[in-house]
Design a protein around this motif. Structure first.
Motif, PDB file in Angstrom:
ATOM      1  N   CYS A   7       1.100  -0.848  -0.044  1.00  0.00           N
ATOM      2  CA  CYS A   7      -0.178  -0.447   0.163  1.00  0.00           C
ATOM      3  C   CYS A   7       0.889   1.058  -0.154  1.00  0.00           C
ATOM      4  O   CYS A   7       1.887   1.183   0.486  1.00  0.00           O
ATOM      5  CB  CYS A   7      -1.481   0.095   1.194  1.00  0.00           C
ATOM      6  N   CYS A  10       0.255   3.230   3.729  1.00  0.00           N
ATOM      7  CA  CYS A  10       0.868   1.783   5.261  1.00  0.00           C
ATOM      8  C   CYS A  10       1.158   1.161   5.330  1.00  0.00           C
ATOM      9  O   CYS A  10       1.862  -0.043   5.988  1.00  0.00           O
ATOM     10  CB  CYS A  10      -0.513   1.782   5.670  1.00  0.00           C
ATOM     11  N   CYS A  51      -6.595  -1.287  -0.170  1.00  0.00           N
ATOM     12  CA  CYS A  51      -5.828  -2.143   0.603  1.00  0.00           C
ATOM     13  C   CYS A  51      -6.597  -2.658   2.044  1.00  0.00           C
ATOM     14  O   CYS A  51      -7.719  -1.777   1.916  1.00  0.00           O
ATOM     15  CB  CYS A  51      -4.823  -0.776   1.357  1.00  0.00           C
ATOM     16  N   CYS A  54      -5.474   0.236   5.468  1.00  0.00           N
ATOM     17  CA  CYS A  54      -6.211   1.568   5.280  1.00  0.00           C
ATOM     18  C   CYS A  54      -7.448   2.184   4.509  1.00  0.00           C
ATOM     19  O   CYS A  54      -7.994   3.313   4.189  1.00  0.00           O
ATOM     20  CB  CYS A  54      -4.764   1.639   5.403  1.00  0.00           C
TER      21      CYS A  54
HETATM   22 ZN   LIG Z   1      -2.623   0.198   3.177  1.00  0.00          ZN
END
Ligand SMILES: [Zn+2]
Length: 413
Positions: A7, A10, A51, A54
Motif C-alpha cells: 500500500c 501504510c 488496501c 487503511c
Molecule cells: Zn494501506
C-alpha cells in the motif's frame, strides 16, 4: 508469481482488486496523425486495488515518470473559466473565515499558473506558490504571484521553513490524489503551517466513485482514490487532524477537507461526523463493497457496447462529445473503436485533429455535428452533462438524442 505491491500509504501488501481495467495507454496521450501511423503507442496495466488495512484505493505505479511528463502537456488552469471562478469563491470564503489580511501568508502547493493565488493577491493577502513545472510557474510570476519551482515534500517544506516561511493557510487542491508518495507529501505540511494555521485539500470523493460506478475516473496518473476516513489516517500519521469538511460538486463529487495541527484546539465540526457516517453506511470500511465493483463496472461497459452495436445495426449514427480522460478509460476498457463510435467532438484547439489514445477515434470540432447530424451524441464527461446538452441543444432539430454511460446507461431526447 511476484509478491503483492505494498500500500502506498501504510505498506500492507495489496491483496484485493477494486477493478482491473486491462492495459491502457495514458488517458491524456492524444495522438497526432503521424504518431498514429508510426504505431508506437505504449500501453500499461491499469489495475486499481484496495488496501484492506487503511482502505486506500490505488493504482499500480507502473508507468515511467518520464512517460507521464511527456503526456501531461503543460496545463494552464487559467484556461478554464469555471476553475478560475471556483478558485475565486474559495479565496473569498477562506479570507473571510480565517480573517486573512496583509499580515497573513497563503501557500499553495502545485499552484499552477497562479489561477487561485491571484485572488488572494487582489485582496492584499501575501502569497507563495510552490509549483513543479517551470513554464506554469513563470506564467504565475507574470501575473504577480510569487512562485518557487519545486516538488513539494518534507524536504522542500523543511527548506521553506528554514527560510522563515510560515503559512496561515496552505492549499493543495486536486493534488493529493496525484502524488505517488502520499506520506512524504503530507508530512511536509506541519513544517510550514503556523501553530494555528489551516490547510485545505480537495480531491474526488471515493464515496461517489463507488456508489456511482465512476470507474472511468481511474487513470494511471491518478494514484490514490480517497475517503475522508483514509485521509484522517494519513493526517494522523503526519501529526495533523481533520476538523472540517465540505462536499463539492466538482469532478463528480469532491471533498474539501480542512486540516490543522493535531494539537490545535479547534472543534471538529458536525460535517466531519456526518461524512464519516455516510462512508460507513456505504460500506467503505468493508472489503465486500470493493469486491463487488469489478462486476458493476463490467455491467456498464456491456450496456454501452450493446447500445452501440444495436444503434449500428439499425443504421443509426453515434458520435461522442468531450475528448476527456474519463472517456478514454471507459472506451478502452470497453474496446470501442471507430466502427462503433465514428468521431468525438471537442472544443479544445489543442485536441482537434488528433486521435483518442487506444481507441484511435478522431477528434473533430463541435461544428462537425451540424454537418453530420448524428442520431445520438454520447457525452463522455458525464459530470458536465447538463452544460454540454445545453450547448448542443441544436441536435434536437434533427431528432438527435443524448446518451451518458455513467452511473447507468441513459438516453434522452
Ligand atoms: Zn494501506
Amino acid at each position: 508469481m511476484s509478491s503483492p505491491l505494498p500500500c502506498r500509504f501504510c505498506g500492507t501488501p495489496l491483496a484485493h482488486t477494486l477493478v482491473d481495467l486491462g492495459r491502457q495507454p495514458l488517458a491524456n496521450s492524444y495522438l497526432t496523425a503521424e504518431a498514429l501511423a508510426a504505431g508506437t503507442e505504449q500501453s500499461y496495466p491499469l489495475h486499481a486495488r484496495v488496501c484492506h488495512a487503511c482502505f486506500l484505493v490505488q493504482v499500480d505505479d507502473v508507468v515511467p515518470a518520464e512517460a507521464i511528463f511527456a503526456a501531461d502537456y503543460a496545463y494552464f488552469c487559467s484556461y478554464s473559466a469555471s476553475w478560475v471562478e471556483h478558485a475565486r469563491r474559495y479565496a473569498e470564503a477562506m479570507a473571510e473565515r480565517l480573517a486573512l489580511g496583509p499580515e497573513s501568508l497563503v501557500v499553495e502547493v502545485a499552484s499552477n499558473d497562479g489561477y487561485l493565488l491571484q485572488h488572494f493577491v487582489a485582496m492584499d493577502v501575501p502569497v507563495l506558490g510552490v509549483e513543479p513545472a517551470a513554464g506554469t510557474a513563470e506564467a504565475a510570476r507574470a501575473r504577480g504571484v510569487p512562485t518557487d519551482v519545486a516538488f513539494f515534500n518534507e524536504a522542500t517544506a523543511v527548506a521553506l521553513a528554514a527560510r522563515g516561511v510560515r503559512a496561515d493557510l496552505m492549499a493543495a487542491n486536486n493534488v493529493l490524489a496525484h502524488v505517488p508518495d502520499i506520506s512524504a507529501f503530507v508530512a511536509g505540511f506541519p513544517h510550514v503551517l503556523k501553530p494555528d494555521g489551516v490547510l485545505t485539500f480537495e480531491f474526488p470523493h471515493l464515496l461517489n466513485l463507488i456508489e456511482q460506478v465512476q470507474f472511468d475516473t481511474i487513470y494511471h496518473e491518478h494514484f490514490s482514490y480517497l475517503s475522508l476516513g483514509t485521509v484522517a489516517l494519513i493526517f494522523a500519521d503526519a501529526g495533523l487532524r481533520v476538523w472540517d469538511v465540505e462536499e463539492l460538486p466538482t469532478h463528480g463529487g469532491s471533498l474539501r477537507v480542512y486540516g490543522c495541527h493535531a494539537h490545535d484546539d479547534r472543534q471538529q465540526t458536525a460535517a466531519v461526523t456526518r461524512v464519516l457516517a455516510a462512508e460507513d453506511a456505504a460500506g467503505l470500511r468493508s472489503l465486500a463493497t470493493y469486491e463487488r465493483f469489478q462486476s458493476r463496472a463490467e455491467l456498464l461497459k456491456d450496456d454501452l457496447l450493446v447500445f452501440l452495436i444495436e444503434e449500428k445495426r439499425r443504421g443509426r449514427r453515434v458520435a461522442a462529445y468531450g475528448a476527456a480522460a474519463k472517456g478514454n478509460t471507459f472506451l478502452n476498457f470497453a474496446g470501442v473503436r471507430p466502427d462503433l463510435l465514428r468521431y468525438v467532438c471537442d472544443a479544445a484547439p489543442s485536441k482537434i485533429g488528433k486521435y483518442l489514445p487506444g481507441s484511435h477515434i478522431p477528434i473533430l470540432p463541435p461544428s462537425h455535428l451540424r454537418e453530420d447530424r448524428p442520431d445520438v451524441v454520447l457525452i463522455l464527461p458525464w459530470n458536465i452533462r447538463d452544460e454540454v446538452s445545453a450547448q448542443l441543444a441544436f441536435i434536437r432539430e434533427w431528432g438527435g438524442r443524448f446518451a451518458t454511460a455513467v452511473p447507468a446507461l441513459s438516453v434522452v431526447a
